[in-house]
Each structure stands twice: as C-alpha cells, then as structure tokens.
Design an enzyme around this catalytic site. Structure first.
Site, PDB file in Angstrom:
ATOM      1  N   ARG A 148      37.869  76.042  55.131  1.00  0.00           N
ATOM      2  CA  ARG A 148      36.682  75.172  55.166  1.00  0.00           C
ATOM      3  C   ARG A 148      35.517  76.130  55.268  1.00  0.00           C
ATOM      4  NH1 ARG A 148      32.468  72.784  54.756  1.00  0.00           N
ATOM      5  NH2 ARG A 148      31.874  70.857  55.862  1.00  0.00           N
ATOM      6  N   HIS A 151      29.700  77.379  57.198  1.00  0.00           N
ATOM      7  CA  HIS A 151      28.714  76.300  57.172  1.00  0.00           C
ATOM      8  C   HIS A 151      28.172  76.052  58.578  1.00  0.00           C
ATOM      9  CE1 HIS A 151      32.429  74.317  58.444  1.00  0.00           C
ATOM     10  NE2 HIS A 151      31.694  73.343  58.952  1.00  0.00           N
ATOM     11  N   HIS A 153      25.995  72.624  60.999  1.00  0.00           N
ATOM     12  CA  HIS A 153      25.591  71.217  61.038  1.00  0.00           C
ATOM     13  C   HIS A 153      24.345  71.033  61.888  1.00  0.00           C
ATOM     14  CE1 HIS A 153      29.719  70.323  59.669  1.00  0.00           C
ATOM     15  NE2 HIS A 153      30.147  71.074  60.671  1.00  0.00           N
ATOM     16  N   GLU A 157      29.660  70.085  66.969  1.00  0.00           N
ATOM     17  CA  GLU A 157      31.015  69.767  66.494  1.00  0.00           C
ATOM     18  C   GLU A 157      32.039  70.055  67.588  1.00  0.00           C
ATOM     19  OE1 GLU A 157      32.225  71.259  62.582  1.00  0.00           O
ATOM     20  OE2 GLU A 157      34.036  72.080  63.526  1.00  0.00           O
ATOM     21  N   HIS A 196      29.866  78.558  61.385  1.00  0.00           N
ATOM     22  CA  HIS A 196      31.292  78.720  61.688  1.00  0.00           C
ATOM     23  C   HIS A 196      32.122  78.504  60.424  1.00  0.00           C
ATOM     24  CE1 HIS A 196      30.184  74.474  62.294  1.00  0.00           C
ATOM     25  NE2 HIS A 196      31.405  74.175  61.861  1.00  0.00           N
ATOM     26  N   GLU A 219      29.840  64.019  56.607  1.00  0.00           N
ATOM     27  CA  GLU A 219      30.509  65.268  56.272  1.00  0.00           C
ATOM     28  C   GLU A 219      29.977  65.857  54.962  1.00  0.00           C
ATOM     29  OE1 GLU A 219      33.346  68.453  56.483  1.00  0.00           O
ATOM     30  OE2 GLU A 219      32.349  67.158  57.943  1.00  0.00           O
TER      31      GLU A 219
END
Length: 460
Positions: A148, A151, A153, A157, A196, A219
């Site tokens: 993943r 990125h 946010h 999280e 992360h 998401e």
C-alpha cells in the site's frame, strides 16, 4: 397437507431437524397412527415468550417470521431468507423495542470492493452507514510482498491486524524513521499527516482493519506519493531532488495505490544506511492481544488507549472475548460513540435511546455496529457453543464506560427498590441480593442457577 408444506407455514426452513430442540416421544392417535409433531420454534402463532429470549436463527437453521406471542402473520410476498436469518430481531423484534431509530448496522459484505494488483480494499463510512459519524473503517488485504504505497491522510489512522503479517514504515515530524513487523492482534497508529506505508509479508500477506477518526473519511482521497510526483513538473522535481529532469522520465503517470513489490528482507537489511538516517523516538505500534486480559465471569477484556499506547491520542479500543451464552453487560459510554467491529460469532444488541425508544440489531463476523454516545446497550452472544469476538472502538483518548449493574449496586438500597420494586417487596429483595457484590464484571456469565422458576430454567 404434505408435512414439508405444513412446516414451511410454521417458518421452519430446510434442515430444521438439526436445530437444538428436544423432541417428545412420538404421540399416536387412537388407531395407532402417529400424530404430526410440531417442532418448537419461536416463529409460529402459538409460541409464547414473555421474556423476549434470544434466538440464534442461523445456528438453529430457522427462518424468522413476524410472529410474536400470537400477533403477526406469515409473509406472502418475496423473501430473502438468508437476510432474515442474519437479522431475526428485525423480522420479529422483541416486545420491548419501540419508537424510531436510525440504522446502526452495516456489513462490509455490502461495501464496494476496489480490486488492485495483489490486493483489495473496501470501506464503511458515513456514506454507507449514516450513523457512522465519528469514525470510518477500511478493510484491506495485501498479498505477500504487495505494497500500500507511501501516503498520508488528513485523518489519524488506527489499525488492527486481522490475519497474517505486515511491515509498516512511518516518519515523525522530527525526521525520525520507524519500521516494524506486525502480526495478528497487533495495532498501529499514525497521527494526522504522518507519512507511512504498508506491505504484506510471507507467507500469505496480511488483512487488517483501518479506522479513521472522521466518519467522512474516503479511502480514495488520500495523499499518494506517485500521484503527487505525476502532478509535478519534471523541472521542479529535478530542482527539488538535485538530479537531471530525464531521471523522472520513467516515473508512473498515475497513482499506484496497491501494487506488487519486491521480496523484502529483514528490517536491518532494508533501512537506509546514510548519515541522515535516524530512528524515531515515537512508538507507532502496540501488541494488543499480548496484553494481560481482564478475566471476567463470561470472557476476557483488553483495553488499549493513550494510557498504555501513548501515541494513540484520538482512538481508544477494547477487545472482547465473549464466551458462549455470555453477555457484555448493560452499559453506556459518556465520551464517544461506539464503533464496533465483529470478528467472530453472532450477537444481538439492543440500543436504548431514551424517550421510550429502543431497537435491537443482530451482528455477525464482518459487520459494523454503531451505538451513539450515552445510549444504553448490551452485546449478547447468540450462540450457546461458539465464542464471540468484538472490537469496541472510540474517537477518544481514553476508554470510558458506566456499568448499570455497578451503578445500582453502589446506590442506596431503598432508592433502587423505590424505583423498580415498589409494589413487589419479595422481588426487590432478590434483586438487591443479586447486585450486592457491585464489583465490575463487564462480560457476565448468564448462569441462571439463582432463579426460582423451574419452568423458566427448563425452557432456557
């Protein structure tokens, strides 16, 4: 009428003979012919249950129908019987349910799945479940080596590893780097804006639950490394990284999101060895299932919040193991909505909203449940032979709850009796004896040995 047609009218689906019901000796008519045996099922017009006992319609292979204590009728129109079995207390609510309440249940099985190279993701947000106001959840799967991508946010999280192993990386605001390998039952927490990445490890990758501290989270709206680089002029990239622009000719033209990466080695082999590398002073991970549990009469509880996982400032959680037949006691939470995720088993939850309003919902593995702040509720294991595993998650720095049992046990006796048993002194004395030990017992064994009504005990 043929026997199978007769049983269908009673609301008994195929395989009813596997239900945990004792059959009386075969009765016969005067001519010796056997009488038709009517199975015990709560979904018939002649069934009576003044106490609204639980019914495990999946375990007993029953088809719920809207019959309750003689009221109701059969269903003549189309039926989704699988859904009815999953939601028996919506088809035939307890007599104590009353008033209007928004939906408090959603299944990840009903969420759209985004499929990528070596993985997938699906989410439960305020768009899928309008009562999911404070938190949103994402269920994600990464195969071995699948990444993943790097990125960050706007939201913080929090995550719980459901299966497998995963490597996480993160960077703190002082430039400190963090890398750790996690397995089932472990947590991580990334504060808002902290970059992360995640990668599935051998042998089967990983699956986890992500929780974000805003129900409006999406998401699809994360900040992705490949997306940003693709939307930046190559001349600017060259100036920023002090290399020739042609170095970036082969970069991805759009986001990668989830993609197959190379085989990873040990953490020591993978971390950078340049002079600028330094380890973070922050602990981004926590081993929740490794905590010593609080043992109760009906299961086990583990609580993780900022008291034992200091970085997790906006999300607190409890992990519950509820034994067969046991109940997470009647309680409420004063500081946040409860966002529950059901990992294993089947449960019923009645939510008391005040003003005479109450509604019962049923849950199973993969479901999400909401209980708004301060609303009373319980979590009852529907099965008599399967355990129930649940995560209670909150947008809060600390876990808080009030126990109804403990409250009444520590309230003056006359006050309690005058409220509940003013017209029945004998019952009041029994109740006071039951609550005289007011020690906290959040998951209770529902042993009924103290009951005097032998008939009720036999029916249970």
């Amino acid at each position: 009428m043929h026997l199978s047609s007769y049983l269908a009218l009673l609301g008994v689906c195929g395989g009813v003979w596997a239900a945990p019901v004792e059959q009386a000796p075969l009765a016969r008519n005067g001519n010796g012919a056997p009488r038709v045996f009517r199975p015990k099922t709560p979904y018939t017009p002649d069934h009576r249950d003044p106490y609204d006992r639980k019914v495990d319609s999946i375990g007993a292979k029953l088809n719920p129908l809207p019959w309750r204590n003689g009221d109701g009728a059969t269903v003549l129109g189309p039926q989704n019987k699988e859904r009815q079995r999953q939601n028996p207390d919506l088809v035939r609510p307890p007599s104590t349910d009353h008033g209007n309440m928004k939906n408090m249940r959603w299944s990840f099985a009903d969420s759209h799945v985004r499929i990528e190279e070596g993985g997938w993701t699906r989410q439960t947000t305020i768009r899928e479940l309008p009562t999911s106001v404070e938190l949103a959840g994402v269920n994600m799967r990464l195969d071995e080596g699948v990444i993943r991508e790097l990125h960050w946010h706007k939201e913080a999280e929090w995550a719980y590893v459901l299966e497998g192993k995963v490597r996480i990386t993160a960077l703190d605001t002082e430039g400190g780097s963090f890398v750790d390998d996690l397995e089932k039952g472990d947590l991580w927490y990334f504060p808002s804006g902290h970059p992360h990445s995640l990668q599935g490890l051998a042998p089967n990758g990983t699956e986890f639950l992500l929780v974000f501290d805003d129900g409006n989270f999406n998401e699809e709206s994360t900040f992705l490394l490949t997306d940003w680089v693709a939307r930046t002029p190559k001349s600017v990239l060259a100036e920023n990284f002090r290399v020739h622009p042609e170095v970036f000719n082969a970069i991805p033209q759009k986001e990668k999101y989830i993609f197959q990466g190379r085989q990873v080695g040990s953490i020591d082999d993978e971390i950078p060895d340049g002079p600028g590398y330094k380890k973070s002073k922050l602990q981004f991970t926590h081993k929740m299932l490794a905590q010593e549990p609080v043992n109760t009469t009906g299961g086990r509880v583990r609580i993780t919040d900022s008291t034992n996982f200091p970085l997790s400032k906006t999300v607190a959680a409890a992990h519950l193991d509820i034994e067969p037949g046991a109940i997470r006691e009647m309680h409420w939470h004063p500081n946040a909505d409860e966002w529950s995720y059901f990992i294993k088993g089947r449960a019923r939850v009645t939510i008391f909203a005040g003003e005479g309003n109450a509604r019962t919902f049923d849950y199973q593995a993969g479901d999400v449940g909401i209980v708004p702040k301060n609303m009373g509720h319980f979590i009852e294991n529907l099965s008599d032979d399967e355990p129930l595993e649940v995560l209670e998650i909150f947008r809060a720095d600390k876990f808080q709850d009030f126990s109804l049992f403990q409250w009444l046990g520590e309230t003056p006796k006359k006050m309690v009796v005058d409220h509940l048993f003013a017209t029945d002194k004998k019952s009041g004395e029994k109740f006071l004896k039951a609550i005289e030990n007011a020690e906290d017992d959040p998951i209770k064994d529902t042993d009924t040995d103290g009951w005097d009504d032998e008939q009720d005990k036999e029916e249970l």
